[in-house]
Design a protein around this motif. Structure first.
Motif, PDB file in Angstrom:
ATOM      1  N   VAL A  13     -11.460   7.134   0.282  1.00 16.64           N
ATOM      2  CA  VAL A  13     -11.186   8.214  -0.664  1.00 16.64           C
ATOM      3  C   VAL A  13     -10.556   9.362   0.107  1.00 16.64           C
ATOM      4  O   VAL A  13     -11.129   9.860   1.083  1.00 16.64           O
ATOM      5  CB  VAL A  13     -12.459   8.671  -1.388  1.00 16.64           C
ATOM      6  CG1 VAL A  13     -12.131   9.777  -2.388  1.00 16.64           C
ATOM      7  CG2 VAL A  13     -13.123   7.499  -2.103  1.00 16.64           C
ATOM      8  N   VAL A  14      -9.363   9.743  -0.335  1.00 18.91           N
ATOM      9  CA  VAL A  14      -8.605  10.818   0.308  1.00 18.91           C
ATOM     10  C   VAL A  14      -8.377  11.941  -0.699  1.00 18.91           C
ATOM     11  O   VAL A  14      -8.566  11.763  -1.904  1.00 18.91           O
ATOM     12  CB  VAL A  14      -7.258  10.299   0.864  1.00 18.91           C
ATOM     13  CG1 VAL A  14      -7.484   9.217   1.916  1.00 18.91           C
ATOM     14  CG2 VAL A  14      -6.367   9.769  -0.248  1.00 18.91           C
ATOM     15  N   GLY A  15      -7.938  13.086  -0.199  1.00 23.55           N
ATOM     16  CA  GLY A  15      -7.763  14.246  -1.056  1.00 23.55           C
ATOM     17  C   GLY A  15      -6.391  14.398  -1.677  1.00 23.55           C
ATOM     18  O   GLY A  15      -6.224  15.184  -2.606  1.00 23.55           O
ATOM     19  N   SER A  16      -5.389  13.655  -1.189  1.00 26.92           N
ATOM     20  CA  SER A  16      -4.045  13.806  -1.749  1.00 26.92           C
ATOM     21  C   SER A  16      -3.286  12.481  -1.683  1.00 26.92           C
ATOM     22  O   SER A  16      -3.597  11.612  -0.876  1.00 26.92           O
ATOM     23  CB  SER A  16      -3.258  14.870  -0.973  1.00 26.92           C
ATOM     24  OG  SER A  16      -2.920  14.394   0.307  1.00 26.92           O
ATOM     25  N   ARG A  17      -2.275  12.371  -2.505  1.00 28.05           N
ATOM     26  CA  ARG A  17      -1.445  11.156  -2.528  1.00 28.05           C
ATOM     27  C   ARG A  17      -0.695  10.949  -1.217  1.00 28.05           C
ATOM     28  O   ARG A  17      -0.446   9.818  -0.827  1.00 28.05           O
ATOM     29  CB  ARG A  17      -0.459  11.216  -3.684  1.00 28.05           C
ATOM     30  CG  ARG A  17      -1.119  11.088  -5.026  1.00 28.05           C
ATOM     31  CD  ARG A  17      -0.116  11.297  -6.139  1.00 28.05           C
ATOM     32  NE  ARG A  17      -0.830  11.365  -7.391  1.00 28.05           N
ATOM     33  CZ  ARG A  17      -0.622  10.527  -8.394  1.00 28.05           C
ATOM     34  NH1 ARG A  17       0.295   9.598  -8.306  1.00 28.05           N
ATOM     35  NH2 ARG A  17      -1.315  10.649  -9.493  1.00 28.05           N
ATOM     36  N   GLU A  18      -0.342  12.032  -0.546  1.00 30.95           N
ATOM     37  CA  GLU A  18       0.362  11.918   0.730  1.00 30.95           C
ATOM     38  C   GLU A  18      -0.493  11.179   1.764  1.00 30.95           C
ATOM     39  O   GLU A  18       0.028  10.510   2.640  1.00 30.95           O
ATOM     40  CB  GLU A  18       0.750  13.294   1.264  1.00 30.95           C
ATOM     41  CG  GLU A  18       1.817  14.001   0.459  1.00 30.95           C
ATOM     42  CD  GLU A  18       1.289  14.589  -0.856  1.00 30.95           C
ATOM     43  OE1 GLU A  18       0.097  14.973  -0.923  1.00 30.95           O
ATOM     44  OE2 GLU A  18       2.069  14.638  -1.810  1.00 30.95           O
ATOM     45  N   GLN A  19      -1.808  11.297   1.652  1.00 31.76           N
ATOM     46  CA  GLN A  19      -2.715  10.631   2.584  1.00 31.76           C
ATOM     47  C   GLN A  19      -2.913   9.158   2.243  1.00 31.76           C
ATOM     48  O   GLN A  19      -3.506   8.435   3.019  1.00 31.76           O
ATOM     49  CB  GLN A  19      -4.087  11.317   2.575  1.00 31.76           C
ATOM     50  CG  GLN A  19      -4.075  12.737   3.069  1.00 31.76           C
ATOM     51  CD  GLN A  19      -5.425  13.392   2.843  1.00 31.76           C
ATOM     52  OE1 GLN A  19      -5.899  13.496   1.724  1.00 31.76           O
ATOM     53  NE2 GLN A  19      -6.052  13.813   3.930  1.00 31.76           N
ATOM     54  N   ALA A  20      -2.439   8.709   1.093  1.00 34.94           N
ATOM     55  CA  ALA A  20      -2.738   7.372   0.588  1.00 34.94           C
ATOM     56  C   ALA A  20      -1.609   6.374   0.779  1.00 34.94           C
ATOM     57  O   ALA A  20      -1.664   5.283   0.237  1.00 34.94           O
ATOM     58  CB  ALA A  20      -3.082   7.468  -0.905  1.00 34.94           C
ATOM     59  N   GLN A  21      -0.579   6.701   1.538  1.00 33.22           N
ATOM     60  CA  GLN A  21       0.619   5.874   1.571  1.00 33.22           C
ATOM     61  C   GLN A  21       0.533   4.624   2.442  1.00 33.22           C
ATOM     62  O   GLN A  21       1.135   3.615   2.123  1.00 33.22           O
ATOM     63  CB  GLN A  21       1.815   6.720   1.997  1.00 33.22           C
ATOM     64  CG  GLN A  21       2.081   7.884   1.060  1.00 33.22           C
ATOM     65  CD  GLN A  21       2.184   7.450  -0.398  1.00 33.22           C
ATOM     66  OE1 GLN A  21       2.903   6.513  -0.715  1.00 33.22           O
ATOM     67  NE2 GLN A  21       1.464   8.122  -1.276  1.00 33.22           N
ATOM     68  N   ASP A  22      -0.204   4.690   3.546  1.00 33.21           N
ATOM     69  CA  ASP A  22      -0.294   3.517   4.425  1.00 33.21           C
ATOM     70  C   ASP A  22      -1.576   3.596   5.245  1.00 33.21           C
ATOM     71  O   ASP A  22      -2.244   4.617   5.303  1.00 33.21           O
ATOM     72  CB  ASP A  22       0.934   3.407   5.332  1.00 33.21           C
ATOM     73  CG  ASP A  22       1.156   4.641   6.180  1.00 33.21           C
ATOM     74  OD1 ASP A  22       0.203   5.126   6.813  1.00 33.21           O
ATOM     75  OD2 ASP A  22       2.296   5.130   6.209  1.00 33.21           O
ATOM     76  N   TRP A  23      -1.904   2.472   5.874  1.00 32.10           N
ATOM     77  CA  TRP A  23      -3.151   2.346   6.622  1.00 32.10           C
ATOM     78  C   TRP A  23      -3.230   3.343   7.771  1.00 32.10           C
ATOM     79  O   TRP A  23      -4.263   3.960   8.014  1.00 32.10           O
ATOM     80  CB  TRP A  23      -3.295   0.914   7.131  1.00 32.10           C
ATOM     81  CG  TRP A  23      -4.462   0.744   8.040  1.00 32.10           C
ATOM     82  CD1 TRP A  23      -4.409   0.531   9.379  1.00 32.10           C
ATOM     83  CD2 TRP A  23      -5.841   0.805   7.703  1.00 32.10           C
ATOM     84  NE1 TRP A  23      -5.681   0.460   9.890  1.00 32.10           N
ATOM     85  CE2 TRP A  23      -6.567   0.621   8.888  1.00 32.10           C
ATOM     86  CE3 TRP A  23      -6.542   1.005   6.523  1.00 32.10           C
ATOM     87  CZ2 TRP A  23      -7.964   0.603   8.924  1.00 32.10           C
ATOM     88  CZ3 TRP A  23      -7.926   0.994   6.559  1.00 32.10           C
ATOM     89  CH2 TRP A  23      -8.616   0.805   7.741  1.00 32.10           C
ATOM     90  N   VAL A  24      -2.144   3.535   8.497  1.00 33.95           N
ATOM     91  CA  VAL A  24      -2.143   4.443   9.645  1.00 33.95           C
ATOM     92  C   VAL A  24      -2.489   5.861   9.205  1.00 33.95           C
ATOM     93  O   VAL A  24      -3.299   6.543   9.841  1.00 33.95           O
ATOM     94  CB  VAL A  24      -0.777   4.400  10.371  1.00 33.95           C
ATOM     95  CG1 VAL A  24      -0.701   5.444  11.461  1.00 33.95           C
ATOM     96  CG2 VAL A  24      -0.525   3.012  10.940  1.00 33.95           C
ATOM     97  N   THR A  25      -1.903   6.302   8.103  1.00 33.69           N
ATOM     98  CA  THR A  25      -2.188   7.647   7.590  1.00 33.69           C
ATOM     99  C   THR A  25      -3.638   7.763   7.146  1.00 33.69           C
ATOM    100  O   THR A  25      -4.318   8.746   7.454  1.00 33.69           O
ATOM    101  CB  THR A  25      -1.248   7.997   6.425  1.00 33.69           C
ATOM    102  OG1 THR A  25       0.101   7.833   6.861  1.00 33.69           O
ATOM    103  CG2 THR A  25      -1.461   9.409   5.944  1.00 33.69           C
ATOM    104  N   VAL A  26      -4.137   6.757   6.421  1.00 34.38           N
ATOM    105  CA  VAL A  26      -5.535   6.785   5.960  1.00 34.38           C
ATOM    106  C   VAL A  26      -6.487   6.842   7.153  1.00 34.38           C
ATOM    107  O   VAL A  26      -7.386   7.682   7.209  1.00 34.38           O
ATOM    108  CB  VAL A  26      -5.850   5.552   5.079  1.00 34.38           C
ATOM    109  CG1 VAL A  26      -7.342   5.441   4.809  1.00 34.38           C
ATOM    110  CG2 VAL A  26      -5.070   5.617   3.777  1.00 34.38           C
ATOM    111  N   ALA A  27      -6.275   5.963   8.124  1.00 34.80           N
ATOM    112  CA  ALA A  27      -7.185   5.890   9.269  1.00 34.80           C
ATOM    113  C   ALA A  27      -7.112   7.131  10.149  1.00 34.80           C
ATOM    114  O   ALA A  27      -8.099   7.489  10.793  1.00 34.80           O
ATOM    115  CB  ALA A  27      -6.871   4.641  10.098  1.00 34.80           C
TER     116      ALA A  27
END
Length: 132
Positions: free
Chosen positions: A97-111
């Motif tokens: 669970v992330v706070g924005s769509r920009e954080q949800a684009q790929d695994w590297v960004t999420v992690a």
């Protein structure tokens, strides 16, 4: 955490780890802080996943949990089935669970993003009584 996550705020990432990224501005204290141990997400104790084509359920301990809208359009049915097969092979999915769509684009960004909640959520065990 809202009890229903709209499909516009749910991202299904493919790769070596099937991942369900949810965008929510509301706090998610029920899920643990997302951590990688030896490169693998930690398990979310007491949580289980029921993944489906039209809707998925992320069920937590007690009253915690939420429904996630599934299929976006008929054009994406095969893509969704591919993700569901990956979840079956993995025995669950990483739920983040992330706070924005920009954080949800790929695994590297999420992690690599701070403030993420979640981890690996195993598939729910089939209910033997319901199967009879």
């Amino acid at each position: 955490m809202p009890s229903l996550i709209s499909r516009e705020n749910a991202f299904h990432l493919n790769g070596s780890r099937p991942t369900l990224v949810l965008v929510s501005a509301e706090p998610v204290e029920q899920l643990p802080v997302f951590e990688l141990g030896s490169g693998e997400p930690s398990v979310c104790p007491g949580w289980q996943l029921v993944a489906g084509l039209a809707v998925s359920v992320v069920d937590g301990p007690g009253e915690a949990g939420f429904l996630v809208d599934g299929l976006v359009s008929p054009d994406r049915v095969e893509e969704r089935f591919t993700w569901l097969r990956a979840v079956d092979r993995a025995g669950g999915a990483v739920v983040a669970v992330v706070g924005s769509r920009e954080q949800a684009q790929d695994w590297v960004t999420v992690a690599g993003t701070g403030g993420v909640r979640g981890g690996f959520v195993p598939l729910a065990e089939p209910d033997e009584e319901a199967a009879q």
